[in-house]
Design a protein around this motif. Structure first.
Motif, mmCIF file in Angstrom:
data_model
loop_
_atom_site.group_PDB
_atom_site.id
_atom_site.type_symbol
_atom_site.label_atom_id
_atom_site.label_comp_id
_atom_site.label_asym_id
_atom_site.label_seq_id
_atom_site.Cartn_x
_atom_site.Cartn_y
_atom_site.Cartn_z
ATOM 1 N N TRP A 5 22.305 46.757 11.498
ATOM 2 C CA TRP A 5 21.097 46.554 10.637
ATOM 3 C C TRP A 5 20.417 47.681 10.412
ATOM 4 O O TRP A 5 19.850 47.995 9.068
ATOM 5 C CB TRP A 5 20.375 45.420 10.938
ATOM 6 C CG TRP A 5 19.197 44.941 10.449
ATOM 7 C CD1 TRP A 5 18.943 43.975 9.203
ATOM 8 C CD2 TRP A 5 17.911 45.292 10.307
ATOM 9 N NE1 TRP A 5 17.804 43.973 8.844
ATOM 10 C CE2 TRP A 5 17.140 44.837 9.399
ATOM 11 C CE3 TRP A 5 17.373 46.520 11.348
ATOM 12 C CZ2 TRP A 5 15.804 45.149 9.066
ATOM 13 C CZ3 TRP A 5 15.763 46.662 11.048
ATOM 14 C CH2 TRP A 5 15.069 46.032 10.121
ATOM 15 N N LYS A 26 13.562 55.144 5.950
ATOM 16 C CA LYS A 26 12.599 54.337 5.119
ATOM 17 C C LYS A 26 11.791 55.241 4.022
ATOM 18 O O LYS A 26 11.528 54.911 2.964
ATOM 19 C CB LYS A 26 12.013 53.351 5.817
ATOM 20 C CG LYS A 26 12.261 51.795 5.825
ATOM 21 C CD LYS A 26 11.222 51.069 6.193
ATOM 22 C CE LYS A 26 10.251 51.253 6.891
ATOM 23 N NZ LYS A 26 9.247 50.285 7.499
ATOM 24 N N HIS A 36 15.210 55.530 11.739
ATOM 25 C CA HIS A 36 14.891 54.341 10.515
ATOM 26 C C HIS A 36 13.543 54.515 9.894
ATOM 27 O O HIS A 36 13.765 54.222 8.693
ATOM 28 C CB HIS A 36 14.991 52.809 11.345
ATOM 29 C CG HIS A 36 14.879 51.674 10.346
ATOM 30 N ND1 HIS A 36 13.618 51.035 9.969
ATOM 31 C CD2 HIS A 36 15.908 50.986 9.745
ATOM 32 C CE1 HIS A 36 13.892 50.110 9.151
ATOM 33 N NE2 HIS A 36 15.084 50.136 8.984
ATOM 34 N N GLY A 74 21.747 50.006 7.818
ATOM 35 C CA GLY A 74 21.763 49.544 6.170
ATOM 36 C C GLY A 74 20.571 50.067 5.390
ATOM 37 O O GLY A 74 21.036 49.973 4.478
ATOM 38 N N ILE A 75 19.821 50.857 6.054
ATOM 39 C CA ILE A 75 18.678 51.314 5.276
ATOM 40 C C ILE A 75 19.204 52.554 4.592
ATOM 41 O O ILE A 75 18.692 53.102 3.419
ATOM 42 C CB ILE A 75 17.570 51.865 6.304
ATOM 43 C CG1 ILE A 75 16.176 52.122 5.117
ATOM 44 C CG2 ILE A 75 17.875 53.072 7.196
ATOM 45 C CD1 ILE A 75 15.733 50.959 4.589
ATOM 46 N N GLN A 114 18.991 42.580 4.747
ATOM 47 C CA GLN A 114 18.492 43.946 4.419
ATOM 48 C C GLN A 114 17.056 43.665 3.691
ATOM 49 O O GLN A 114 17.262 43.097 2.685
ATOM 50 C CB GLN A 114 19.152 44.972 3.866
ATOM 51 C CG GLN A 114 20.505 45.499 4.792
ATOM 52 C CD GLN A 114 19.949 46.024 6.073
ATOM 53 O OE1 GLN A 114 18.819 46.894 6.136
ATOM 54 N NE2 GLN A 114 20.890 45.754 6.869
#
Length: 451
Positions: free
Chosen positions: A201, A163, A159, A204-205, A133
């Motif tokens: 993945w 963010k 995503h 994972g944010i 990450q």
């Protein structure tokens, strides 16, 4: 096989050990030394044409320079900042038609820098590292956005929004996220369950929640999403397939290529999958190639891929067409199906396909009068997909050729609703463009919610 012999569709055509070998990674990873040597071929062009040709505008010279400096983490960051699904795109993007086509090494020497393989090298190194990450979330905005569809467009949008500090809920009809990355690509392109590794993945944010088994079918559902969320992104792809519209299409042994591929992708044991001895795949795109090659890899003796126009009109890239031929697929052009013929031994089953030879005359396809029959006990249809969602018209969305019309940033005719990926009009039907659609829509949603 003859039309008069019993149909032969069965599993376990190969020895058990052959399946793993045949479906192994089609493009093995570069070694560290190979990657550095390849990176050194890059000229690090100013205003690089490769970056312009990439739909997500990855700074290609920058990430390749970092690979040359053995800074794989920095290279991966440069890729994933522009394309959060850079690992999958490195595997399936037709780089030979995009970034590598305009590489200066290609135009000067006929051999481009292997941009796609270098991109995979960097992203895979990050994914395999102890700390994959590399992005964190901005402070929470308190805003909540709904995303319909967990394919490349929806995942990219989610995503990017996460963010930026927003909370995202993704609604998807399938039990697994990924869309076509999970269900619609040849398994030899994405071995080792990479599609799900990439989804993990992305999650994972933080700030992203999934609702599986949910399909947008009514205006009531749509209105509820618009009322309960601060913005809505539609990225549901093209869930329906075109039909041949010829006699015999309902015979046993005839199926959609996308269903064939999806079943193969979810199979735990490839030896359990039935395949015909002689297979005909109708279509000229990448789905047709993926279906045809995998039918051959499963043990079909003969596989014919048949397209109604010439080779230049095929949407499958030249490299994909060559890959099919290398794997033993026979490609035919200028043939249009007119009937799926029953097997005379058991007329419930397909026995072959009758095609009409075609040519261009006065700018139109016309039949020449010649007919060709190709015997087959399995017929796979890969003639394109369609949105086919009646509620969009009922909800007064502007549509174009059956897909959702939007502006450059993906905003639809409905306030607070954006769309991207294959369901959006005017696209290239490429994973990499779907990612860009999702990213741009997320940035537009963020700008509107922050105003």
């Amino acid at each position: 096989m003859s039309l008069s012999l019993a149909p032969d569709i069965r599993p376990a055509r190969l020895e058990a050990a052959d399946y793993a070998q045949r479906f192994a990674d089609a493009t093995p990873r570069l070694t560290r030394a190979q990657a550095v040597l390849e990176a050194e071929r890059c000229l690090y062009c100013f205003d690089a044409p490769c970056a312009t040709a990439c739909p997500t505008h990855i700074d290609v010279p920058s990430f390749i320079k970092r690979i040359g400096d053995s800074n794989l983490r920095g290279a991966a960051r440069a890729i994933l900042e522009a394309n959060p699904l850079g690992g999958m795109c490195a595997r399936v993007c037709p780089t030979e038609n995009l970034c590598e086509a305009v590489c200066v090494r290609n135009t000067q020497e006929g051999k481009p820098v292997a941009i796609g393989r270098l991109q995979r090298h960097a992203v895979d190194a990050l994914m395999d590292s102890a700390q994959p990450q590399i992005f964190g979330r901005a402070p929470s905005t308190g805003k909540k956005i709904a995303v319909v569809g967990a394919g490349p467009a929806g995942l990219s949008c989610a995503h990017t929004l996460a963010k930026l500090g927003h909370n995202v809920v993704i609604f998807d009809a399938k039990p697994k996220a990924g869309g076509l990355n999970e269900y619609g690509l040849a398994s030899y392109k994405t071995p080792d369950n990479f599609a799900q590794a990439e989804v993990q993945w992305l999650l994972g944010i933080g700030g992203i929640e999934f609702h599986h088994g949910w399909k947008l079918q009514t205006v009531v559902q749509l209105n509820a999403l618009r009322q309960d969320f601060d913005a809505l992104f539609l990225g549901m792809g093209l869930p329906n397939t075109h039909q041949l519209g010829v006699p015999g299409e309902g015979l046993y042994g005839v199926q959609d290529a996308v269903d064939f591929i999806a079943t193969l992708r979810q199979a735990e044991d490839l030896s359990t999958l039935p395949v015909g001895r002689q297979v005909v795949v109708i279509g000229g795109g990448m789905t047709a190639v993926d279906a045809a090659v995998q039918a051959k890899l499963l043990g079909a003796q003969e596989v014919h891929m048949v397209y109604r126009r010439g080779p230049q009109a095929m949407s499958a890239s030249k490299a994909e067409q060559e890959w099919a031929q290398i794997n033993g697929v026979v490609i035919h052009h200028w043939l249009s199906p007119v009937e799926v013929m029953p097997n005379t031994f058991d007329p419930k089953y397909a026995g072959g396909v009758r095609f009409a030879r075609q040519k261009m005359a006065g700018g139109k396809l016309v039949a020449t009068g010649e007919v060709l029959v190709i015997e087959a006990d399995m017929v796979l249809k890969a003639i394109g997909q369609t949105l086919g969602n009646a509620l969009l018209a009922k909800a007064d969305f502007d549509l174009q050729d059956g897909r959702i019309a939007t502006d450059a940033n993906g905003q639809t005719s409905q306030r607070g609703v954006w769309a991207g990926g294959d369901c959006r009009a005017g696209g290239l039907d490429l994973t990499v463009q779907a990612v860009q659609h999702g990213k741009l829509s997320a940035q537009a949603i963020h700008a509107q919610l922050s105003a």
